[in-house]
Write an enzyme that holds these catalytic residues in place. Sequence first.
Site, PDB file in Angstrom:
ATOM      1  CD  GLU A 290      -2.607  -1.312   2.611  1.00 43.50           C
ATOM      2  OE1 GLU A 290      -3.840  -1.310   2.715  1.00 43.50           O
ATOM      3  OE2 GLU A 290      -2.302  -0.640   3.632  1.00 43.50           O
ATOM      4  N   PRO A 291       1.612   1.743  -1.182  1.00 45.38           N
ATOM      5  CG  PRO A 291       2.004   1.329  -2.929  1.00 45.38           C
ATOM      6  CD  PRO A 291       1.489   0.876  -2.132  1.00 45.38           C
ATOM      7  N   GLY A 292       1.656   4.906  -0.692  1.00 41.27           N
ATOM      8  CA  GLY A 292       1.433   6.057  -0.702  1.00 41.27           C
ATOM      9  C   GLY A 292       2.080   6.985  -1.252  1.00 41.27           C
ATOM     10  NE  ARG A 293       6.461   9.107   3.501  1.00 45.73           N
ATOM     11  CZ  ARG A 293       5.693  10.158   4.503  1.00 45.73           C
ATOM     12  NH1 ARG A 293       6.053  11.249   4.472  1.00 45.73           N
ATOM     13  NH2 ARG A 293       5.661   9.257   5.235  1.00 45.73           N
ATOM     14  CE1 TYR A 334       3.465  13.595  11.971  1.00 42.69           C
ATOM     15  CE2 TYR A 334       3.590  14.472   9.685  1.00 42.69           C
ATOM     16  CZ  TYR A 334       2.910  13.811  11.027  1.00 42.69           C
ATOM     17  OH  TYR A 334       2.065  12.854  10.872  1.00 42.69           O
ATOM     18  CB  CYS A 360      -2.225  34.390  14.289  1.00 39.40           C
ATOM     19  SG  CYS A 360      -2.640  36.059  13.971  1.00 39.40           S
ATOM     20  CD  GLU A 361      -0.130  27.712  16.277  1.00 37.68           C
ATOM     21  OE1 GLU A 361      -1.184  27.743  16.370  1.00 37.68           O
ATOM     22  OE2 GLU A 361       1.576  27.199  16.176  1.00 37.68           O
ATOM     23  CE1 TYR A 390      -0.169   9.889   4.440  1.00 35.87           C
ATOM     24  CE2 TYR A 390       1.797   9.640   4.080  1.00 35.87           C
ATOM     25  CZ  TYR A 390       0.819   9.423   4.255  1.00 35.87           C
ATOM     26  OH  TYR A 390       0.346   8.187   3.605  1.00 35.87           O
TER      27      TYR A 390
HETATM   28  N1  LLP Z   1      -0.881   1.613   5.426  1.00 30.34           N
HETATM   29  C1  LLP Z   1      -1.372   2.100   5.720  1.00 30.34           C
HETATM   30  C2  LLP Z   1      -2.259   1.280   7.188  1.00 30.34           C
HETATM   31  C3  LLP Z   1      -1.178   2.952   6.356  1.00 30.34           C
HETATM   32  O1  LLP Z   1      -0.813   3.413   7.825  1.00 30.34           O
HETATM   33  C4  LLP Z   1      -0.093   4.281   5.510  1.00 30.34           C
HETATM   34  C5  LLP Z   1       0.122   5.091   6.264  1.00 30.34           C
HETATM   35  C6  LLP Z   1      -0.102   3.787   4.687  1.00 30.34           C
HETATM   36  C7  LLP Z   1      -0.208   2.338   4.154  1.00 30.34           C
HETATM   37  C8  LLP Z   1       1.077   4.408   3.809  1.00 30.34           C
HETATM   38  O2  LLP Z   1       2.715   4.437   3.682  1.00 30.34           O
HETATM   39  P1  LLP Z   1       3.355   5.125   2.891  1.00 30.34           P
HETATM   40  O3  LLP Z   1       3.720   4.122   1.381  1.00 30.34           O
HETATM   41  O4  LLP Z   1       2.770   6.681   2.402  1.00 30.34           O
HETATM   42  O5  LLP Z   1       4.411   5.702   3.995  1.00 30.34           O
HETATM   43  N2  LLP Z   1       1.121  11.872   8.317  1.00 30.34           N
HETATM   44  C9  LLP Z   1       2.641  10.984   8.192  1.00 30.34           C
HETATM   45  C10 LLP Z   1       2.076  10.089   7.789  1.00 30.34           C
HETATM   46  C11 LLP Z   1       1.502   8.651   8.296  1.00 30.34           C
HETATM   47  C12 LLP Z   1       1.452   7.845   7.007  1.00 30.34           C
HETATM   48  C13 LLP Z   1       0.482   6.841   8.754  1.00 30.34           C
HETATM   49  N3  LLP Z   1      -0.624   5.691   7.482  1.00 30.34           N
HETATM   50  C14 LLP Z   1       3.514  11.974   7.640  1.00 30.34           C
HETATM   51  O6  LLP Z   1       2.948  13.274   6.659  1.00 30.34           O
HETATM   52  O7  LLP Z   1       4.856  12.057   7.124  1.00 30.34           O
END
Ligand code: LLP
Length: 431
Positions: A290-293, A334, A360-361, A390
């Site tokens: 499950e890639p997001g980033r 972070y 304003c902070e 994100y």
């Molecule tokens: N699968 C699950 C169950 C997850 O919790 C996440 C990310 C992903 C996949 C995707 O992970 P990635 O490939 O994007 O690393 N807000 C934070 C990132 C939180 C990630 C939460 N879960 C940031 O801005 O760095």
Amino acid sequence: MLSENISRDPDGTLRFAGHSVTELAARYGTPLYLFDEERIRANCRMYKEAFRKHFGPGSLPLYASKAASFKEMYRIMADEGMGVDAVSAGEIHTALAAGFPAERIMFHGDGKTDEDIIYALEAGVGRFVVDNPEELEILNREALKRGMKQDVLLRITPGIDPHTYAEVNTGSVDVKFGMPILTGQAADFVRAALNCPGIGLKGYHIHVGSQVFDEDVFERAADVMTDFIAEMRDRFGYAAEEMNFGGGYGVRYVDSDPPVDIPARIGEVAARLKSDMKKAGLSSLRVFMEPGRSIVADAGMTVYTVSTVKHIPGFKNYVTTDGGMTDNPRFCLYRARYTVLHGSRETAEKDRFDLVGRCCESGDILQKNVSLPADIRRGDIVCVCTTGAYNYSMASNYNRLGRPPVVMLTKDGSRIAVRRETAEDLCALDV
Ligand code: LLP
């Protein structure tokens, strides 16, 4: 340049995905989120190709849509043949509204409400990733009420430390997600699922963390999970058919971040999994990730207009933008690092500035100590790179600031994917 979709003309003009950022700023206004559609698609294809090469039939990369969730993104994912990971009824609704097929959605989350569960069940999502026994019980009850059997993966906590920042570490034993192997709770969870007639247990899910650079995290995960699959087979006669390894591959925010060769890493995970499974006498698995980033981060850039430049002699310089923690809270949360570039010139004489927002902070900081032209002034354009993941999805309306629009860039042109939030929008829910 940090990424091949960023370049600078000899006259200083910064380009993203081939487009002049100052022209885009003039056309769409600032702050502005840009997305390079070709890059998103290329990242999807990289995963699809690696999966085709290394994993068996039925295996699929799923885009973790929490990274950037809006209709146009789900349309691109549908078009690229990706699956989708959704974590709320809102994400599922957006995906369905964009025409994304429900059966390719996996529904995650450790805090699903009864309403979420019923919504997703009735929407026909392909898999629930069930986090805990309470959710299992409710899902079983609601599925039976409707004469359904819902396919699920169980979220297991493998006890692996991915060595990333604490807020995104999800693999260690004491995290809030899933049921740990170490304490025996994961095995109890499997037994419970096997006893639920409304549940079709397909396998397991883990997610160890995000922005992970450790070379062997997924291999260690393959070892742990193969052992677990074999143990469950021996104890309960249940051999999992599917294994979802979650997301997490790191991306480059600054020059010192190492590039990750994702197809090569996937090849290594697949080889390890194959040999682990052979040793354990297990047959093939359908594999998900499950890639997001790593799908959207380097496809994004945020464009701001400078509103103030302030020098405090002997102390610090500030460049204030027309955006801030509202469109990018990641430094505040972070201490996330970013590359910051001037939109129209690169001068020999540079100075150091904190790039800050208009809220304003004092904590409203986009990035500390960045190098920018010493003569930077009000009206200049500055860009923060690698903001595709994100940023839009974590944006807020703090100080009643409207969220910026999202503009998709292609070779031939640009189009609005999410329009700018207006003052009227900000009052839309007020009675
Ligand atoms: N699968 C699950 C169950 C997850 O919790 C996440 C990310 C992903 C996949 C995707 O992970 P990635 O490939 O994007 O690393 N807000 C934070 C990132 C939180 C990630 C939460 N879960 C940031 O801005 O760095």
